[in-house]
Design a protein around this motif. Structure first.
Motif, short mmCIF file in Angstrom:
data_model
loop_
_atom_site.label_atom_id
_atom_site.label_comp_id
_atom_site.label_asym_id
_atom_site.label_seq_id
_atom_site.Cartn_x
_atom_site.Cartn_y
_atom_site.Cartn_z
N ALA A 261 0.92 -1.11 0.01
CA ALA A 261 0.02 -0.05 -0.19
C ALA A 261 0.77 1.36 -0.01
CB ALA A 261 -0.76 -0.13 1.27
N ALA A 262 1.92 1.06 0.78
CA ALA A 262 2.81 2.44 1.08
C ALA A 262 3.53 2.61 -0.46
CB ALA A 262 3.69 2.02 1.97
N GLU A 263 4.03 1.46 -1.11
CA GLU A 263 4.65 1.47 -2.51
C GLU A 263 3.93 2.32 -3.55
OE1 GLU A 263 6.05 -2.19 -3.95
OE2 GLU A 263 7.50 -1.04 -5.40
N GLY A 264 2.76 1.78 -3.48
CA GLY A 264 1.77 2.03 -4.69
C GLY A 264 2.22 1.32 -5.81
N ALA A 402 9.86 2.20 9.00
CA ALA A 402 10.66 3.13 8.38
C ALA A 402 10.47 2.87 7.13
CB ALA A 402 12.07 2.50 9.04
N VAL A 403 10.14 1.60 6.56
CA VAL A 403 10.46 1.14 5.31
C VAL A 403 9.04 2.01 4.63
CG1 VAL A 403 9.99 -0.24 3.38
CG2 VAL A 403 11.66 -0.83 5.20
N ILE A 404 8.00 1.79 5.39
CA ILE A 404 6.69 2.34 5.06
C ILE A 404 6.56 4.13 4.83
CG2 ILE A 404 4.23 2.58 5.76
CD1 ILE A 404 4.53 -0.58 6.42
N ALA A 405 6.91 4.45 6.16
CA ALA A 405 7.21 6.03 6.12
C ALA A 405 8.10 6.53 5.05
CB ALA A 405 7.72 6.32 7.31
N ASP A 410 9.36 8.89 -0.62
CA ASP A 410 10.12 8.58 -1.95
C ASP A 410 10.61 7.18 -2.15
OD1 ASP A 410 12.37 9.94 -3.75
OD2 ASP A 410 13.17 8.40 -2.92
N TRP A 411 10.17 6.59 -3.29
CA TRP A 411 10.45 5.42 -3.54
C TRP A 411 11.80 4.80 -3.47
CZ3 TRP A 411 13.14 1.91 -6.64
CH2 TRP A 411 12.53 0.69 -6.52
N ASN A 412 12.58 5.63 -3.94
CA ASN A 412 14.16 5.08 -3.68
C ASN A 412 14.65 4.98 -2.27
OD1 ASN A 412 14.88 4.78 -6.44
ND2 ASN A 412 14.65 6.93 -6.59
N VAL A 413 14.27 5.89 -1.45
CA VAL A 413 14.61 5.83 0.03
C VAL A 413 13.85 4.70 0.67
CG1 VAL A 413 14.52 6.96 2.24
CG2 VAL A 413 14.97 8.37 0.14
N GLY A 414 12.68 4.38 0.55
CA GLY A 414 11.82 3.36 0.80
C GLY A 414 12.65 2.05 0.57
N LEU A 445 19.91 7.18 9.91
CA LEU A 445 19.78 7.43 8.64
C LEU A 445 18.22 7.56 7.81
CD1 LEU A 445 22.52 5.29 6.92
CD2 LEU A 445 22.12 7.92 6.53
N ALA A 446 17.38 6.72 8.72
CA ALA A 446 15.95 6.55 8.29
C ALA A 446 15.40 8.18 7.99
CB ALA A 446 15.16 5.82 8.72
N PRO A 447 15.46 9.04 9.10
CA PRO A 447 14.96 10.26 9.09
C PRO A 447 15.76 11.15 7.91
CG PRO A 447 15.34 9.73 11.51
CD PRO A 447 15.87 8.67 10.68
N GLY A 448 14.99 11.64 7.44
CA GLY A 448 15.77 12.26 6.08
C GLY A 448 16.36 13.70 6.11
#
Lengths: 511, 715
Positions: A261-264, A402-405, A410-414, A445-448
């Motif tokens: 759902a988060a990825e789209g 973290a992955v979902i957020a 941004d897809w790449n970061v996820g 690193l997860a917080p951008g």
């Protein structure tokens, strides 16, 4: 007339010297002047080495008593045949400039004997075989590539016989197959097997092996997921059900759905597929229950028989080497109890004692050992109530969150964070280290906020992930973090023992 | 020993008119017998070890001829053996690996060369230089210069090498100088042929022994005051005598010269490479006849000034092709021409590499530059195009490969008893921090490679303990010296152990007692288990080194008080023992003997033994380790503690997993290290030990049937 120049690449101890000798004997028997040499030295101990043979293509009888001067060194670009029993060694010879498009036929085994440097990497350190083959093809007049080691194994002989067959088939020798076979036949013990290997090499070098990609099985179930994700999800679901129960399998699917759902829809589920892969592996973490279960399966005992090469009538005894320690048992206990037990063990270690663990050599093929493992495997129900289970679920949730957020932003970061699931694997200290590294990456690193743009953010995560797999001590990871202005991983407390010289020999000022 | 030399021994018996086929070093061995040698000795080491190996195995033939063979304990003892030729008209030959062996022998060599020899004395050295070498890159030439030894560097053609052995003895006798025959690695291993002559039984031999000693002659001693006279004789009599012999027998060859007026001076050993380089440049015909004038120096020391002057006199320029540094020959040629007042320009190391092997390509590049400068008329466009294409191709391949290819250094054999010791050492350092490791020469030096990367210094064979004597007092932690049993007997006992005991050093020594010496040949030493012990053992797969206690007895006899003998494969115990040695309050020398027989030697016994039992349908238990892929973490910590060639990785068959998993390949000898490491380092629970019982007896079968029945119920 130029001499025919043959360069043999091999690993020490593989019989490259025998091949060189066969070549020289065959050339001599056929009436040609020949010379060969080698540089065995310590390379005999499985190091990379080469053998070099020259054959003057005019029969000695027609030379009028003159002897040609032959070289002891191969000359780059002036080699007629390169033959090697190992693909990386072929690459090494080509990289040295020996083979040329104009003159050189290359006959190589496609098999790899991995170097220590490739094997010891924490992730995948293997050199790309396809690239080696392409380079050999590009820099040769003709290339023949096949698995010489497999051919040797089928013929129950050593690889040098197969190489000789391949050399005879290459068309560079001024004499025929019959001469070569006569020499092999005269070599005495094992001649029949050698001849079979020779034939396999002769025929094998006629064709170039193409690696066929395994066809992916079609999956009808799990149609709610994009097609590229289905196979992984199916495997992951089956694995989690088998690990615990149907509810756990359902939990797996729920988690994958959240990621999807988060990825789209934009990336065909590529992020979800990798997250689903590492999620399944993580959810089926290795604990004593799982290990005991895997070790006692009927299929496993059959596999072991196959791996040790036992014939049907042979009896096989299996001794399993295990060393469960306090953390492994604590993992099955409720959290509060587990924490106390682990704390007690740590305090022992702080006093300089070794961690409490039981070095077992369990006879899994015998009734006692087998039943002990079966009993452990039957403790699956306890696992859910155990401290380890709770701890793993909490960590999984923090990773997924973290992955979902990130993916929503941004897809790449996820995607990069999803791939960090690769860091968690194994058992004991390996597993602890992986989780420690991942937790630190998630925290720092997860917080951008600190990155200029998402691309820089994704790159930093990728760098950290690669660095985390570079060395056990985590030096590379710390350097990668510090390079981005982030703190290195917190130091884990470890008992330190100073090695001092004894009082009797200590002199001078230090007290 | 590494292999059997039965076939090669047969070749030593060949008589006049028969054709010898085989390796260069064995041709030289045959040449010794054809030259009437009385005694042979040496110390093993690639690339010359086969000389001694074959001689030792040719006992019967040598007894017939009356030739004595001695396996010396080191090169110094081999060189001292040549002392027999000082007083007596005996031809003697010894062999070793150079430069290291010549270094060890240096003291005896000086003392041999000073009084000079009566009977021909020949030292066959393997010049371990360039690709495949395992020692420091230095030239033996310096020893010839400083001690006035003849240095023979023959063209690498078997018939010529054999001739030069005969000349070497005669030249040595004519000049009273000991001779060195220098063979490069590829020349030692070159396979060719030559027509034999009959072996010559020496006039004085073990069969025709001398009745008594020579009369007392002070001038045969390397002792003042006659040493002052010896020095004068070297330059005043011996070298001139040698030069006369060299010139008279035309030992140096003048070849080619149909084209141009430039000349090439080349060491004999490089001749074939020079010819191929000339062919690549279109300056030699297909048979190898050079178009340019070449002076081939088959004797590189002493040079004959007249020969040099004659060759250079009418040349527009001369190129000297001399491998290694410094350029002794080139300097001497320059001095010779200056003294002769000849202005011929001399090129050499200015156009050819100062360091490194003179491969065909290296020589061709030098030639091309030389011709461009001094003979532009005969410079070859075709050759230059080839050189340019080669450089371009290398660059292209490097680009195509993307990254450097992983190196493949030699490593411990499958099941080697030394590997577990370094696994333990790695684990100890995880517990107590890094330790200064003084490494040594031997198979154990493979531990300096990955995955162990252990060792701070290597100072020579058997030198490890001595090499930490200056480190220990300067460091708050103890240092560890590692030494093989080969190094221990070669030198370490005296330079290391004795010194540490005498100085009451707080030192730790690890001796790897595998029962044999030499990484390139596994030769026997005084602590090798006896043959009958090995052949009578009930289990041929078992290590037998504990049956020979010479090392332990020697250490105790010298006064070592802290001595532990540990089974190499018991990583847990080894880890604890090393830990203790590095932390104990005991202040003196602490020695750990890691005991485990060389696996190569064991496998040589085990394979025929198993084959025989199987053919007799007797019960055989074979062990192979394995990895359960399902529980393998894919982290490869096991490999970082082992590096065994049969412990590898393969793609995971589980499609969920991306990293390769560990696997045990066929070829595993079941040494047990995988299991031992799994326990000592608390690795993952993936390793299993599989014991395959072939030809099981009725008890095996019954027990197995019952077990399978019970287990089947619960599966």
């Amino acid at each position: 007339m130029k001499p025919i120049c043959i360069l043999v690449g091999a690993l020490g101890g593989e019989g490259g010297g025998v091949l060189a000798q066969w070549l020289i004997e065959a050339a001599t028997e056929a009436g040609y002047a020949t010379q060969g040499t080698s540089i065995p030295g310590v390379a005999q101990r499985t190091g990379a080495t080469t053998y070099y043979v020259e054959i003057f293509p005019v029969p000695v009888a027609k030379l009028g008593g003159r002897a040609p001067v032959l070289s002891l060194y191969p000359v780059p670009g002036a080699v007629d045949l390169v033959v090697a029993s190992e693909l990386l060694e072929t690459g090494r010879i080509v990289a040295a400039g020996m083979a040329s498009r104009e003159r050189t036929t290359v006959v190589t085994s496609t098999s790899r004997t991995l170097t220590t440097a490739e094997k010891m990497v924490m992730g995948d350190g293997r050199f790309d075989s396809q690239r080696l083959l392409e380079v050999a093809r590009k820099h040769s007049r003709a290339l023949a590539a096949f698995d010489m080691n497999a051919a040797a194994a089928r013929a129950n002989t050593v690889v040098s016989a197969v190489m000789f067959g391949a050399v005879a088939a290459s068309g560079v020798l001024p004499f025929g197959r019959d001469v070569c076979e006569r020499i092999v036949r005269a070599s005495g013990r094992g001649a029949d097997a050698s001849l079979a290997g020779f034939a396999a090499g002769f025929e094998g070098s006629q064709d170039v092996v193409q690696a066929a990609a395994p066809a992916a099985p079609a999956r009808d179930a799990f149609s709610e997921f994009p097609p590229s994700v289905r196979e992984i999800v199916a495997l992951g679901h089956a694995r989690t059900v088998e690990f615990q129960d149907a509810a756990y399998g359902e939990l797996y699917l729920t988690r994958v759905r959240r990621v999807l759902a988060a990825e789209g829809a934009a990336h065909d589920g590529a992020l979800t597929r990798e997250a689903a892969r590492f999620l399944a592996l993580w959810m089926c973490f290795d604990d004593v229950v799982r290990v005991a279960d895997l070790k006692t399966r009927a299929s496993r005992i059959q596999r072991v028989r196959r791996e040790v090469g036992a014939a049907d009538e042979d009896v096989v005894r299996i001794v399993d080497h295990m060393k469960p320690g306090v953390p492994e048992f604590a993992g099955l206990l409720p959290s509060a109890l587990a924490t106390r037990l682990v704390r007690w063990d740590r305090s022992r270690q702080a006093r300089g004692k070794a961690p409490l663990a039981f070095a077992l050599k369990l006879r899994t093929d015998a009734i006692g050992g087998f039943l002990l493992l079966r009993m452990l495997a039957a403790c699956r129900g306890w696992r859910r109530r155990g401290g380890r289970f709770a701890q793993e679920q909490a960590l999984i949730e923090s990773w997924l969150a973290a992955v979902i957020a990130a993916a929503q932003n941004d897809w790449n970061v996820g995607n990069e964070l999803a791939l960090c699931g690769r860091l968690v694997k194994g058992y004991g200290a390996t597993n602890e280290r992986g989780k420690h590294n991942l937790a630190h990456i998630l925290r720092e690193l997860a917080p951008g906020g600190r990155f200029a743009n998402p691309a820089a953010h994704a790159a930093a995560i990728r760098e950290a992930r690669v660095a985390a797999l570079a060395d056990e001590g985590g030096k590379a990871l710390d350097q990668a973090l510090v390079a981005h202005g982030l703190p290195a991983r917190p130091v884990v407390a470890q008992p330190v023992r100073w090695v001092r010289k004894s009082a009797a020999t200590r002199t001078g000022t230090d007290a | 020993m590494e292999r059997s030399f039965a076939k090669e021994v047969q070749a030593l018996r060949l008589g006049a008119g028969e054709v010898f086929r085989g390796e260069g070093i064995l041709a030289v061995t045959k040449a010794l017998l054809q030259s009437g040698v009385s005694y042979v000795g040496g110390y093993q080491g690639a690339p010359v070890s086969h000389l001694l190996d074959v001689m030792v195995e040719a006992k019967d033939l040598l007894a017939e001829l009356g030739v004595h063979v001695e396996t010396c304990t080191n090169e110094a003892s081999a060189a001292a053996m040549l002392g027999a030729s000082v007083n007596y008209p005996l031809r003697g030959a010894v062999t070793w690996k150079s430069i290291v062996g010549t270094n060890v022998a240096a003291d005896a060599l000086s003392n041999l060369a000073s009084p000079g020899v009566t009977g021909g004395a020949l030292i066959v050295v393997g010049e371990d230089y360039g690709e495949g070498a395992s020692v420091i890159q230095e030239r033996t030439y310096a020893y010839a210069l400083k001690s006035s030894l003849l240095l023979i560097d023959p063209r690498p053609d078997l018939a010529h090498m054999v001739d030069m052995v005969g000349h070497a003895f005669a030249l040595s006798e004519a000049s009273s100088m000991p001779a060195v025959l220098m063979l490069r690695i590829r020349a030692c291993h070159v396979r060719g042929r030559f027509a034999c002559r009959d072996n010559v039984a020496p006039p004085i031999s073990t069969r025709e022994a001398m009745e008594g000693p020579a009369s007392f002659d002070y001038t045969k001693l390397a002792h003042p005051p006659v040493t002052f006279g010896h020095e004068k004789k070297k330059s005043g009599e011996r070298i001139p005598a040698a030069r006369r012999y060299i010139a008279q027998h035309r030992l140096n060859e003048r070849l080619g010269g149909t084209r141009g007026d430039v000349g090439l001076v080349v060491q004999g050993g490089l001749y074939n490479s020079l010819v191929r380089a000339l062919q690549q440049l279109g300056l030699a015909d297909d048979m190898g006849e050079p178009a340019l004038a070449v002076l081939v120096l088959n004797v590189t020391y002493p040079l004959v000034p007249d020969e040099i002057a004659d060759f250079c006199r009418d040349k527009r320029a001369v190129l000297v092709l001399e491998e290694g540094q410094p350029e002794f020959i080139e300097q001497e040629i320059l001095a010779t021409l200056r003294r002769a007042n000849l202005a011929t320009p001399v090129a050499g190391k200015d156009l050819l590499p100062m360091a490194g092997e003179y491969t065909v390509e290296a020589i061709a590049r030098g030639l091309s530059a030389f011709l461009a400068r001094h003979a532009p008329g005969i410079a070859s466009e075709e050759g230059d195009a080839w050189l340019a294409a080669t450089a371009a191709r290398r660059e292209e391949v490097a680009k195509d490969l993307g990254r450097a290819l992983p190196a493949r250094p030699p490593q411990f054999c499958v099941g080697c008893p030394e590997r577990p010791v370094f696994a333990a050492l790695k684990l100890v350092q995880q517990d107590i921090g890094p330790v200064h490791v003084a490494a040594d020469i031997g198979c154990h030096a493979f531990a300096t490679f990955e995955p162990f990367s252990q060792g701070h210094s290597i100072l020579g064979y058997g030198m490890s303990l001595a090499s930490r004597a200056g480190v220990s007092p300067m460091m708050r932690r103890r240092a560890l010296a590692v030494m093989g049993d080969g190094g221990f007997w070669h030198n370490g006992l005296i330079t290391g152990v004795q010194s540490a005991l005498f100085n009451r050093d707080d030192a730790v020594l690890m001796i790897l007692k595998n029962g044999y010496t030499s990484a390139t040949g596994t030769q026997e030493i005084i602590s090798t288990p006896a043959d009958d012990v090995k052949s009578h053992a009930a289990d041929q797969a078992q290590s037998r080194v504990h049956d020979n206690q010479v090392i332990e007895a020697t250490l105790r006899g010298l006064g070592v008080q802290w001595l532990r003998v540990v089974d190499s494969y018991d990583v847990t115990k080894m880890r604890a023992t090393v830990d203790e040695a590095l932390t104990t309050d005991f202040a003196g020398l602490k020695v750990i003997v890691a005991e485990g027989e060389c696996q190569l030697e064991r496998q040589r016994r085990v394979k025929p033994w198993r084959a025989r039992l199987l053919s007799e349908r007797k019960r055989v238990v074979r062990v192979k380790y394995g990895v359960d892929e399902d529980t393998c973490s894919g982290d490869h910590s096991c490999i970082r503690l082992s590096g065994c060639p049969t412990l590898s990785v393969k793609p995971a068959s589980d499609p969920l997993r991306v990293d390769p998993v560990a696997t045990v390949l066929d070829g595993c000898v079941g040494c047990g290290l995988c299991g031992s490491n799994a326990h000592a380092a608390s690795l993952c629970p993936s390793f299993y030990r599989g014991e395959v019982i072939q030809n099981p007896n009725w008890r095996d079968r019954m027990l197995s049937r019952v077990r399978r029945a019970v287990i089947g119920v619960f599966q």
